[in-house]
Design an enzyme around this catalytic site. Structure first.
Site, PDB file in Angstrom:
ATOM      1  N   TYR A 181       0.843  -1.195   0.000  1.00 34.21           N
ATOM      2  CA  TYR A 181       0.000   0.000   0.000  1.00 34.21           C
ATOM      3  C   TYR A 181       0.882   1.250   0.000  1.00 34.21           C
ATOM      4  O   TYR A 181       2.042   1.219   0.419  1.00 34.21           O
ATOM      5  CB  TYR A 181      -0.937   0.010   1.212  1.00 34.21           C
ATOM      6  N   GLU A 182       0.304   2.342  -0.443  1.00 31.03           N
ATOM      7  CA  GLU A 182       1.053   3.571  -0.689  1.00 31.03           C
ATOM      8  C   GLU A 182       1.736   4.136   0.554  1.00 31.03           C
ATOM      9  O   GLU A 182       2.726   4.855   0.457  1.00 31.03           O
ATOM     10  CB  GLU A 182       0.096   4.614  -1.284  1.00 31.03           C
ATOM     11  N   SER A 183       1.218   3.815   1.723  1.00 34.57           N
ATOM     12  CA  SER A 183       1.788   4.348   2.961  1.00 34.57           C
ATOM     13  C   SER A 183       3.111   3.693   3.324  1.00 34.57           C
ATOM     14  O   SER A 183       3.751   4.082   4.300  1.00 34.57           O
ATOM     15  CB  SER A 183       0.795   4.174   4.109  1.00 34.57           C
TER      16      SER A 183
END
Length: 256
Positions: free
Chosen positions: A50-52
């Protein structure tokens, strides 16, 4: 045959497109449901990112956003966002990016920025986030969206994420070497880009869906492959796992 909704058919069809050895950059919403369904069924070894900055994420419930604590809690490790983008994404280590959008055109270009004029929009959308980089850096892109005249438009109000540009070899002409959108999975059908023009073409209709339904829900003249198949209906196990996932998510987010 087990009853299922168009949304469930879309999610199951999208999950099936993923392989066990894929490294997948996951978007929030429908992409997240599809990727986690794949992980919980036929692709247990898939790596979800995920982007985080969460790597090898295995959420028990679907995240509300990339900042949801469920992602970090269940990840193998969490790296900084600059490392995520520079080393993992731009380093070519991610095989599939899963994206959605507010608007989509026939060449797989995506708008998540504004509806209407940029300086005086009807709707201000969340923006690009990491999607523009995902769209050009992942090995290939899968798009999941429900079909509608509002979403499937002849011309985007704003190009947030590059698909196949103006079609043909336009993507490569911009210096982008990855494959771009290779599948569009909707609540009605499976689409793939034409090998030459790169225009999305219907290759499979979901059970019970007609060509007229396709034509009525896109803002351009829909094209169909020479041999259009029927998407296999969801199996009982796929629906059971998906519904359990959504039930857990609903209970968690409602505080039960």
């Amino acid at each position: 045959m087990t009853n299922f909704t168009p949304s469930e058919m879309m999610t199951v069809a999208a999950a099936r497109a993923l392989k066990n050895d894929d490294v997948c950059f996951v978007g929030i919403g429908a992409p997240s449901a599809a990727c986690n369904l794949a992980r919980l069924t036929h692709a247990p070894d898939i790596t979800l990112i995920y982007e985080s900055g969460t790597l090898g994420t295995a959420p028990n419930v679907l995240p509300l956003s990339i900042g949801d604590g469920e992602l970090c809690k269940t990840a193998l490790t969490t790296v900084s966002v600059p490392e995520m983008f520079r080393y993992w994404l731009q380093g070519g280590r991610i095989t599939v990016g899963f994206l959605g959008g507010a608007q989509l055109d026939r060449f797989g270009n995506i708008n998540t920025t504004v509806v209407g004029d940029y300086d005086n929009p009807k709707v201000r959308l969340p923006g690009g986030g990491g999607a523009p980089e995902i769209a050009i850096s992942c090995g290939e892109i899968f798009i999941t969206m429900k079909q509608s005249l509002r979403g499937f438009v002849e011309k985007l109000d704003f190009v947030t994420s590059l698909g196949h540009g103006k079609g043909g070899n336009d993507r490569a002409a911009h210096g982008v070497t990855t494959r771009g959108p290779t599948r569009l999975i909707t609540d009605l059908a499976m689409w793939e880009p034409d090998p030459v023009t790169k225009e999305f073409t219907v290759t499979s209709l979901h059970p019970g869906v007609t060509r007229d339904q396709i034509r009525e829900t896109v803002g351009w003249k829909a094209k169909f492959a020479e041999d259009v198949g029927e998407t296999p209906a969801p199996e009982a196990l796929e629906l059971e796992v998906l519904r359990d996932l959504h039930a857990r998510t609903k209970a968690a987010h409602e505080g039960k």
